[in-house]
Design an enzyme around this catalytic site. Sequence first.
Site, short mmCIF file in Angstrom:
data_model
loop_
_atom_site.label_atom_id
_atom_site.label_comp_id
_atom_site.label_asym_id
_atom_site.label_seq_id
_atom_site.Cartn_x
_atom_site.Cartn_y
_atom_site.Cartn_z
N ARG A 26 0.84 -1.33 -0.32
CA ARG A 26 0.15 -0.05 -0.11
C ARG A 26 0.90 1.27 -0.10
NH1 ARG A 26 -5.07 0.37 1.11
NH2 ARG A 26 -6.73 -2.46 0.16
N ARG A 39 -5.92 13.18 -6.34
CA ARG A 39 -7.32 11.72 -5.89
C ARG A 39 -8.48 12.82 -5.43
NH1 ARG A 39 -11.12 9.27 -4.55
NH2 ARG A 39 -11.50 7.81 -3.11
N ASP A 76 -6.11 -2.85 -7.87
CA ASP A 76 -7.20 -3.22 -6.98
C ASP A 76 -7.28 -4.25 -6.79
OD1 ASP A 76 -8.11 -2.17 -3.55
OD2 ASP A 76 -9.49 -3.54 -4.73
N TYR A 154 -15.24 -11.59 -0.53
CA TYR A 154 -15.38 -10.28 -0.87
C TYR A 154 -16.99 -10.55 -2.54
CZ TYR A 154 -12.41 -7.49 0.45
OH TYR A 154 -11.23 -6.40 1.70
O1 CP3 Z 1 0.68 1.15 -2.89
C1 CP3 Z 1 -0.08 -1.07 -3.17
O2 CP3 Z 1 0.26 -1.43 -2.73
C2 CP3 Z 1 -0.71 -0.54 -4.76
C3 CP3 Z 1 -2.88 -0.33 -4.88
C4 CP3 Z 1 -3.32 -1.56 -3.84
C5 CP3 Z 1 -4.38 -1.20 -3.77
N1 CP3 Z 1 -4.97 -1.93 -2.89
C6 CP3 Z 1 -4.89 0.26 -3.32
C7 CP3 Z 1 -5.99 1.04 -2.89
C8 CP3 Z 1 -2.97 -2.68 -3.62
C9 CP3 Z 1 -2.43 -4.19 -3.97
C10 CP3 Z 1 -4.44 -3.70 -3.18
C11 CP3 Z 1 -4.60 -5.02 -3.00
C12 CP3 Z 1 -5.56 -4.49 -2.29
N2 CP3 Z 1 -7.60 -4.39 -2.29
C13 CP3 Z 1 -6.25 -6.20 -0.41
C14 CP3 Z 1 -4.89 -6.73 -0.56
C15 CP3 Z 1 -4.19 -6.06 0.58
C16 CP3 Z 1 -4.40 -5.73 1.27
O3 CP3 Z 1 -4.73 -4.83 2.10
O4 CP3 Z 1 -4.23 -6.67 2.87
C17 CP3 Z 1 -7.75 -5.59 -0.01
C18 CP3 Z 1 -7.45 -6.78 0.88
C19 CP3 Z 1 -8.57 -4.43 -1.04
C20 CP3 Z 1 -9.54 -4.34 -1.22
C21 CP3 Z 1 -9.35 -3.43 -0.53
N3 CP3 Z 1 -9.43 -1.95 -1.22
C22 CP3 Z 1 -10.47 -2.41 0.58
C23 CP3 Z 1 -10.89 -3.03 1.68
C24 CP3 Z 1 -10.09 -0.79 0.65
C25 CP3 Z 1 -10.69 0.05 1.65
C26 CP3 Z 1 -9.53 0.74 2.36
C27 CP3 Z 1 -8.17 1.08 2.47
O5 CP3 Z 1 -7.62 1.15 2.15
O6 CP3 Z 1 -9.62 2.48 2.42
C28 CP3 Z 1 -10.02 -0.74 -0.63
C29 CP3 Z 1 -9.59 1.07 -1.20
C30 CP3 Z 1 -7.77 1.36 -1.74
N4 CP3 Z 1 -7.55 0.09 -2.62
C31 CP3 Z 1 -7.69 2.34 -1.78
C32 CP3 Z 1 -6.04 2.59 -2.41
C33 CP3 Z 1 -5.22 2.93 -1.78
C34 CP3 Z 1 -8.33 4.03 -1.47
C35 CP3 Z 1 -8.80 3.96 -1.45
C36 CP3 Z 1 -9.08 5.94 -1.58
O7 CP3 Z 1 -7.47 6.18 -2.42
O8 CP3 Z 1 -9.97 5.87 -1.13
#
Ligand code: CP3
Length: 343
Positions: A26, A39, A76, A154
């Site tokens: 992340r 964003r 994602d 999911y």
């Molecule tokens: O930098 C990186 O690692 C690359 C980007 C990345 C994102 N999601 C961007 C993202 C990666 C590798 C993921 C994978 C992901 N997405 C996982 C597996 C990794 C983990 O954390 O266990 C999971 C479970 C998800 C599902 C997901 N996506 C959730 C639960 C959420 C909401 C929680 C949160 O962090 O806001 C997201 C949204 C998300 N994916 C964001 C980002 C940067 C935040 C969205 C925003 O910018 O508002």
Amino acid sequence: MKLENDLLLRTARGEKVERPPVWLMRQAGRILPQYRALRGSLSGFKELVETPPLAAEVTIQPVDELGVDAAIIFSDILVIPEAMGLTYEMVEKKGPWFPKTIESLADVKNLGSGENVIGELQYVFDALAITKKELNGRVPLIGFAGAPWTIFSYMLEGSGSKTFSKARKFLYQEPEAAKLLLEKITDTTIAYLKQKIKSGADIVQVFDSWAGILPPHQYSEFAIPYLRKICEAITEVPVIVFAKGAWFALPELGALDCQVLGVDWNMKVGDLRGKHNIQQVLQGNLDPCMLYASPQVVRSETLQMIAHFGGRHICNLGHGVYPDTPLENVKVFVNTVKGSSYS
Ligand code: CP3
């Protein structure tokens, strides 16, 4: 193209290296002011994910700002359910939400899968190609996908959950439908990762974020076989498997045909090589909350972690970095690793 910095790839291949490589799960996201600015100017998360030049831009931001040894493509894991037929929405401040979920065998049968559906994800492949070009060989590019069990969760829950009882109930009530769905996700994931590799990914990571919610016998039955199939299918580049909370499954994870095993902060580092005899290169595992400590503590804990792993190790956190982590401490973490050396 030859990479200027291929430390991550050399480490993943098990070569002897001068220091561990470092990146953060992340890393492309809200910890960076550049990310928040971009964003904030968009309609939402999906616009960023689905606009390749912008996805490429935020993928490269942590390479510029933090100096990490790898970029991970901004996307994602939920693009896979979407390509199979279940669209998701990203609700501000709440997270993912699926208007329609899987409830029956008929729903599973209705889903698309495999190579037929990954054409829907051309925007991801375009983002990889642009990123690769713009990185110009500075660092390797990591591609990723969710593990079948995590994607399954999911698709049944429709969002995050405290109990995952809908997903877990399905395993008991409809085991055959569950397996068909896991097969379909697996086939789609393999086609997807292969296309990501063709588009420029130098290494791939599979995130099993919800591994830890299953009892061991169900993890053996409903998760491991599908991870195994993915690891066996991806032969082009090294594979990292990160199964969060799955310490109970270490013998089976250790037997997977993957080059790197990601570990979270619940694992005792000494036990991994000792008691569990894990042979893969390891990735992890600082507690993300440790980055809220003082910079001095971040530095000493990071050095201690490097010493504990003692080589064949990729420095990372034990899970994704939290969005409100002080950026200064993230930099202390990265710079401490970069200043370290095995000798
Ligand atoms: O930098 C990186 O690692 C690359 C980007 C990345 C994102 N999601 C961007 C993202 C990666 C590798 C993921 C994978 C992901 N997405 C996982 C597996 C990794 C983990 O954390 O266990 C999971 C479970 C998800 C599902 C997901 N996506 C959730 C639960 C959420 C909401 C929680 C949160 O962090 O806001 C997201 C949204 C998300 N994916 C964001 C980002 C940067 C935040 C969205 C925003 O910018 O508002």
